[in-house]
Structures are given as C-alpha cells and as structure tokens.
Design a protein around this motif. Sequence first.
Motif, short mmCIF file in Angstrom:
data_model
loop_
_atom_site.label_atom_id
_atom_site.label_comp_id
_atom_site.label_asym_id
_atom_site.label_seq_id
_atom_site.Cartn_x
_atom_site.Cartn_y
_atom_site.Cartn_z
N SER A 61 -6.46 -28.89 -22.40
CA SER A 61 -7.13 -30.56 -22.93
C SER A 61 -7.05 -31.75 -23.25
CB SER A 61 -8.83 -30.40 -21.27
OG SER A 61 -8.25 -29.27 -20.10
N GLN A 105 -7.29 -32.05 -13.80
CA GLN A 105 -8.55 -31.45 -13.82
C GLN A 105 -8.93 -32.23 -12.93
OE1 GLN A 105 -9.31 -29.31 -17.44
NE2 GLN A 105 -9.41 -27.74 -16.20
N ASP A 184 -2.59 -31.24 -15.57
CA ASP A 184 -3.34 -30.14 -16.35
C ASP A 184 -4.30 -29.68 -14.36
OD1 ASP A 184 -5.68 -28.61 -17.17
OD2 ASP A 184 -6.63 -30.71 -18.28
MG LIG Z 1 -8.76 -28.38 -19.41
#
Ligand SMILES: [Mg+2]
Length: 260
Positions: A61, A105, A184
């Motif tokens: 990330s 996410q 993500d």
């Molecule tokens: Mg991540």
Amino acid sequence: MMKQEWHIQDAKPAVEVKRPMIKIRNLKKAFGDNTVLNGFDLDLFEGENLVVMGKSGTGKSVMIKCLVGLIEPDSGSIEVMGKNIVKLNQVELDDLRTDIGFLFQGSALYDSMTVRENLEFPLRRHKKRYAENFDTTELVTKTLNSVGLAHTIDLMPSELSGGMKRRIALARTLILKPKIILYDEPTSGLDPITSKEIVELMRNVQREYKTSALIITHDVDCARVVSERMILLVDGVNYAEGTFAELSKSEDEKIRAFFK
Ligand SMILES: [Mg+2]
Ligand SMILES: Nc1ncnc2c1ncn2[C@@H]1O[C@H](COP(=O)(O)OP(=O)(O)OP(=O)(O)O)[C@@H](O)[C@H]1O
C-alpha cells in the motif's frame, strides 16, 4: 517500385515495443527505523494487468501511495505515463490523477448519497472536462451497465451488498475513463463467489476500457485469473517476477509460500 523500397515500407519492428505506463526504479521508503521498501522496481506496460503479491506489512500500500503522490519516497524514481511523480506540483499531480483510477482497500461510497450521486461526484470534481449543462444520466447509466448494476442507480449504499458496493466503487472510478487502474486488495473481505465476480469484472474492464492495471492482492485465484505478469515482493525488494504459471510451479520455498 524497386523491390528494396517495398521491403522497407512493409517492414514491421522485430519486437513490438510496449509503452510503459508506470516505471518505478530503486524505490526506497522507511518510516523511522522501519525500512519498508528497499529498492523496489516495477514496469507496468500498456494494456496489461500486473499483480504484486507480498506478505501483510511488506509495503504494497505504501508503494501504491507513493505512485499517486500521497507518500513521498526517500529515494528512487517513479514515472507515470512519462511524468516524474516526485517532481510534479499539486496542479500537475491532480491532472495526472484524472487518468488514474483507484480501488483502494476499503474504498468507501458516500453513505448519504445515492448510487447516481456517488458516480456524479468525480465528474463534478473534474468539471473542466465537462460542459456546465452536461447531462450525466447517459454516462452514469452506461458506466453502471459495465459493472452490471444499472438498476441500482437510485438506491442508497445501505441497500447494497458488499460485493455490489465494491462494483459501484469501481464504476465511480471508471466514469472518468482512467488509463491506469490501481487495485489494492480488490477482493478482500468478500466471500469466494463474490470475489470471483469482481475478478471477472476486472477482466471485462480491461477489455472494455483498455486499461492498464496494477493489482495488489493476496488472493491466489484473483492473481491466476487477472494477471499477465506478477511480481513477488519480499523484504522490500522484488524477489521474483514472471507469469502465474511460471511462478506457481517454482520449487523455491519463498515463492511456494505465496501459492499455498
Ligand atoms: Mg495494504
Ligand atoms: N504513514 C505511515 N507512517 C508510519 N508507518 C507507516 C505508514 N504507512 C505504512 N506504514 C508502515 O509501513 C509498513 C508497510 O505498510 P503497508 O500498508 O504498505 O503494508 P501492506 O503490504 O499494504 O500490508 P497489507 O497486506 O496488510 O495491506 C507497515 O509496517 C506499516 O506500519
């Protein structure tokens, strides 16, 4: 016409040159004494789906946030469609971000807005692309259609399932017709059947919108179905690269751990 000329006209390059959409070189990022990325490289070529896999906390990330200018790297270079991200000012960065779609996410919808309003939101933010009296209905409907959810246009997010929300979040990204999509963990928190639907949708999006995508996932099934190529990230560096077929039959212990 001379024979030789004819040959020149007809000639094709021996190797097709693929246009790099993203080029990362020697990317380093530490938070205090926590070294996260320690010389990471990546090339995303036009039209491909590239999967990056790595254990939780390995900096996937962080890498994606560096890519869109949300985190400043300590060193290394990041080029997105030929532009050096680190050197852009805010206006240039905003401009470049219009061509990049995100599905992060926990990408959340605005709970107090209908599906239609959620999709209109990015259009309003990028107003200069559209005329003042631009009728969004056709574009919103068409985009919802490409994620198979045209019928939800007037619903509130609370009326949607988790999988539907994720599709709407993807539609909200697609409405700006991005050239690159960053995913993500697109299937995290979804049951296997819903995950499969999202993965198929990602393939459709690649075909329909001709996008290039960088996909971060732990989901082996997702990687198998969507990726043309994969990078395995271990201890902040590229540990291995290849196709799913190549990597998944590797004898290397660290690589095998990704496919269990
Ligand atoms: Mg991540
Ligand atoms: N803003 C920040 N400040 C300090 N440390 C951070 C920050 N962002 C991330 N980190 C640290 O960087 C490391 C990598 O985090 P990151 O979120 O990139 O992991 P990840 O690979 O995406 O993991 P996951 O698979 O769980 O999503 C972690 O140790 C995290 O604590």
